[in-house]
Scaffold this motif. Structure first.
Motif: not given
Length: 320
Positions: A217-221, A225-229
């Motif tokens: 749901f969130d990432s700084s990576n 992050a590309k997996k976040v909707k």
């Protein structure tokens, strides 16, 4: 011969209508029952709790109360415009489920664009009525108590499921977790060096947050992050700074970061009461009562300078 063709055409149309299973309601709504329970149907003033999934004709889900972790509540009122899906509600009773098709052109003024990415002619709603409480005055204490009891039961059921889900996640991932007194579970996967973070320090860290089903749901990576909707290519994905103890982050982080030091990596499993609780966040991004898991890497720790000047304290007016 012509008469026979007409009869055949009518028969084919009737067969197609029967096959589709959809009936037409006022305002052009098409509906088809998937489950039809016995019982009193919904009336004006009734409390209704229903789960809803909104899709397009390509079967792509555009929104869902299941993602939010709880059904949508309302006090039923007669719709003010034709084509409103709630026009079907007087046909429904508790336990019923129905599919409703709404012509997209009827929902937008002429020339107004359709929602981005929309495909097909219809919006499709799948509705399941979870609870109906017979109508009462909204200020009626008995009516209000029945509604309050219903929400309390939902909350209790969700809270009972949470530890089961956490334990299954830990077992499936074969994690060796330590549990804090507040309920955070953590595993340090790479030890760091130096003293642990303290309140007032600034932690520079990378993180990836997931639901227990693995959904990011969130990432700084950038790669995660590309997996976040809602991935935003304009956002700068890089380590973030968190002043620990300043109330900038969820309690699970405020407490968990105190267990780490510079260079350490850890997995956190945080119960919902130390995350986003009963409300969740966003449009189902984090559902209600959702425990979360985070991969954390402490890139740097900026220690509090004990000699830094303290901010001036506000002067209180004299007591009168």
């Amino acid at each position: 011969m012509r008469k026979n063709l007409v009869i055949m055409a009518v028969a084919a149309l009737a067969f197609a209508s029967c096959k589709s299973g959809f009936k037409q309601a006022d305002g052009g709504l098409l509906y088809s029952f998937r489950t039809d329970k016995s019982g009193a149907t919904i009336k004006e003033g009734d409390f209704v709790s229903a789960d809803l999934v909104l899709k397009n004709e390509a079967d792509s889900v555009m929104g869902s109360t299941y993602d939010m972790g709880r059904p949508a509540p309302l006090i039923y009122q007669k719709p003010q415009r034709k084509g409103d899906i709630t026009a079907i509600f007087p046909l429904l009773s508790e336990g019923d489920s129905v599919t409703i098709k709404v012509n997209i052109d009827s929902m937008f003024k002429k020339g107004q664009p359709k929602p981005p990415g929309f495909k097909g002619k219809y919006l499709i709603y799948e509705i399941k009525v979870q609870k109906v409480i017979a109508k009462g005055n909204t200020t009626d204490p008995v009516f209000q108590k029945h509604i309050s009891d219903y929400f309390a039961a939902l909350k209790e059921a969700a809270q009972k499921k949470e530890p089961v889900a956490i334990n299954k996640f830990i077992a499936d991932k074969k994690l060796q977790m330590t549990k804090t007194a507040s309920g955070i579970q953590y595993q340090i996967t790479k030890p760091g060096s130096g003293p642990n973070i303290q309140n007032g320090d600034t932690a520079v860290l990378n993180y990836t947050g997931r639901l227990l089903d693995g959904k990011v749901f969130d990432s700084s990576n950038p790669e995660d992050a590309k997996k976040v909707k809602g991935y935003d290519p304009r956002r700068k994905y890089a380590p973030i700074k968190v002043k620990v103890g300043a109330g900038q982050v969820i309690q699970g982080w405020e407490q968990g970061l105190l267990l780490l030091n510079k260079g350490s990596k850890a997995v956190f499993v945080i119960p919902s009461e130390l995350a986003y609780g009963e409300q969740g966040i966003g449009n189902g991004v984090i559902p209600a009562f959702a425990p979360l898991t985070f991969d954390i890497e402490i890139v740097n720790v900026i220690k509090t300078d004990p000699n830094a000047p303290k901010a001036p304290q506000p002067t209180l007016p004299p007591a009168r």
